[in-house]
Design a protein around this motif. Structure first.
Motif, PDB file in Angstrom:
ATOM      1  N   PHE A   8     -33.880 -20.165 -36.645  1.00  0.00           N
ATOM      2  CA  PHE A   8     -32.450 -20.393 -36.432  1.00  0.00           C
ATOM      3  C   PHE A   8     -31.732 -20.666 -37.745  1.00  0.00           C
ATOM      4  N   TYR A   9     -32.320 -21.496 -38.600  1.00  0.00           N
ATOM      5  CA  TYR A   9     -31.696 -21.782 -39.888  1.00  0.00           C
ATOM      6  C   TYR A   9     -31.672 -20.551 -40.787  1.00  0.00           C
ATOM      7  N   ALA A  10     -32.655 -19.672 -40.626  1.00  0.00           N
ATOM      8  CA  ALA A  10     -32.650 -18.423 -41.395  1.00  0.00           C
ATOM      9  C   ALA A  10     -31.420 -17.588 -41.042  1.00  0.00           C
ATOM     10  N   PHE A  11     -31.090 -17.530 -39.754  1.00  0.00           N
ATOM     11  CA  PHE A  11     -29.916 -16.769 -39.332  1.00  0.00           C
ATOM     12  C   PHE A  11     -28.622 -17.498 -39.682  1.00  0.00           C
ATOM     13  N   TYR A  12     -28.668 -18.813 -39.662  1.00  0.00           N
ATOM     14  CA  TYR A  12     -27.500 -19.584 -40.104  1.00  0.00           C
ATOM     15  C   TYR A  12     -27.194 -19.259 -41.570  1.00  0.00           C
ATOM     16  N   MET A  72     -33.206  -4.189 -38.154  1.00  0.00           N
ATOM     17  CA  MET A  72     -34.102  -5.063 -37.414  1.00  0.00           C
ATOM     18  C   MET A  72     -33.558  -6.481 -37.360  1.00  0.00           C
ATOM     19  N   LEU A  73     -32.897  -6.921 -38.420  1.00  0.00           N
ATOM     20  CA  LEU A  73     -32.282  -8.246 -38.420  1.00  0.00           C
ATOM     21  C   LEU A  73     -31.237  -8.369 -37.317  1.00  0.00           C
ATOM     22  N   ALA A  99     -43.143 -13.648 -38.153  1.00  0.00           N
ATOM     23  CA  ALA A  99     -43.267 -13.458 -39.597  1.00  0.00           C
ATOM     24  C   ALA A  99     -42.264 -14.329 -40.345  1.00  0.00           C
ATOM     25  N   ILE A 100     -41.059 -14.497 -39.788  1.00  0.00           N
ATOM     26  CA  ILE A 100     -40.067 -15.368 -40.414  1.00  0.00           C
ATOM     27  C   ILE A 100     -40.556 -16.810 -40.400  1.00  0.00           C
ATOM     28  N   ILE A 115     -37.336 -15.695 -44.256  1.00  0.00           N
ATOM     29  CA  ILE A 115     -36.557 -14.480 -44.003  1.00  0.00           C
ATOM     30  C   ILE A 115     -36.749 -13.432 -45.088  1.00  0.00           C
ATOM     31  N   GLU A 116     -36.886 -13.868 -46.333  1.00  0.00           N
ATOM     32  CA  GLU A 116     -37.044 -12.915 -47.432  1.00  0.00           C
ATOM     33  C   GLU A 116     -38.458 -12.353 -47.470  1.00  0.00           C
ATOM     34  N   GLY A 117     -39.436 -13.148 -47.067  1.00  0.00           N
ATOM     35  CA  GLY A 117     -40.819 -12.703 -47.163  1.00  0.00           C
ATOM     36  C   GLY A 117     -41.314 -11.906 -45.978  1.00  0.00           C
TER      37      GLY A 117
END
Length: 204
Positions: A112-116, A60-61, A25-26, A31-33
Motif C-alpha cells: 500500500f505504501y508503495a502505491f502511495y 502491470m502497475l 515480489a513488491i 516496488i523498484e526491485g
C-alpha cells in the motif's frame, strides 16, 4: 514446434496469478526491485509470458493498482453489522469493524505504501486511489446519515466526518509500522475508535 514444459505451464497461468506474484515480489523486493525477471522466478514461469500479458511494467502497475483496490474494498468486514437493526448496536459494530486489525491489514502495508509513493509520480495511479477513497467516503457518509437520523451522532458535516474516520483508519497502518513495537494493536485501535466517537458526537 512443441513448447517446453515451462512454457506450457506458463501458458496456463492467468493474469490475476501473475499480478499476485507481482504483489508478493513488491513485499519481498520493494516496488523498484520487483522486476519481470524476479516475478517470473517467483512464479516459476517464463519471463516472456509476463511480457505477453502486460508489455511494460507500467501496464502491470496499473492492473496491480486495480487488484490492490479490490483487496482494499473487500466488503467482508461489513457483514457483521449490516444485519443489525438496533441503531446503537449497529453503530458500535460499525466502528469496531473500521478499527480492527483485520480491516487495516487487508492490503500489505509495504504494498500500500508503495502505491502511495507512486501517487506522486503516476497520475493514473493517483486517480485510481483517489476514486477508491472517494467511494469509501461516500459509503461512510450514507451510514453516518442514518446514524444521525437515529440520534446516535450529532455532527453536521458528514463528509468531513467521513474523511476524518478514513484518516484515523489509515493512521493505524502508520502507527503499526512505526510505533506499535510489542504493544497489542487493540490498544491504539480502541483509542482511534473513541477519537471517532468524540468527533461524531460533538455539538457544532
Amino acid at each position: 514446434m512443441a513448447h517446453s514444459p515451462q512454457i506450457r505451464k506458463g501458458a496456463d497461468i492467468r493474469k490475476p496469478e501473475i499480478l499476485e506474484g507481482f504483489y508478493q515480489a513488491i513485499i519481498a523486493e520493494g516496488i523498484e526491485g520487483a522486476s519481470f525477471a524476479k516475478i517470473a522466478k517467483l512464479l516459476n514461469i517464463n519471463q516472456s509470458l509476463i511480457h505477453h500479458y502486460f508489455k511494460t511494467k507500467n501496464n502491470m502497475l496499473l492492473e496491480l493498482a486495480d487488484l490492490v483496490i479490490k483487496k482494499w474494498q473487500n466488503p467482508s468486514f461489513r457483514e457483521g453489522f449490516e444485519v443489525i437493526e438496533d441503531p446503537a448496536q449497529r453503530f458500535d459494530a460499525f466502528l469496531d469493524s473500521l478499527f480492527l486489525e483485520e480491516s487495516i491489514g487487508v492490503v500489505d502495508t509495504r504494498v500500500f505504501y508503495a502505491f502511495y509513493y507512486l501517487c506522486y509520480r503516476n497520475e493514473n495511479i493517483r486517480l485510481r486511489l483517489k476514486r477508491m477513497f472517494n467511494r469509501f467516503r461516500d459509503y461512510l457518509v450514507g451510514e453516518l446519515s442514518n446514524f444521525r437520523k437515529s440520534g446516535i451522532i450529532t455532527v453536521t458535516d458528514l463528509e468531513l466526518a467521513a474523511e476524518y474516520i478514513i484518516t484515523l483508519q489509515e493512521g493505524l497502518a502508520f502507527h503499526q509500522t512505526f510505533f506499535q513495537e510489542n504493544k497489542p494493536f487493540e490498544i491504539f485501535g480502541e483509542f482511534a475508535k473513541f477519537a471517532a466517537i468524540d468527533a461524531l458526537t460533538r455539538v457544532d
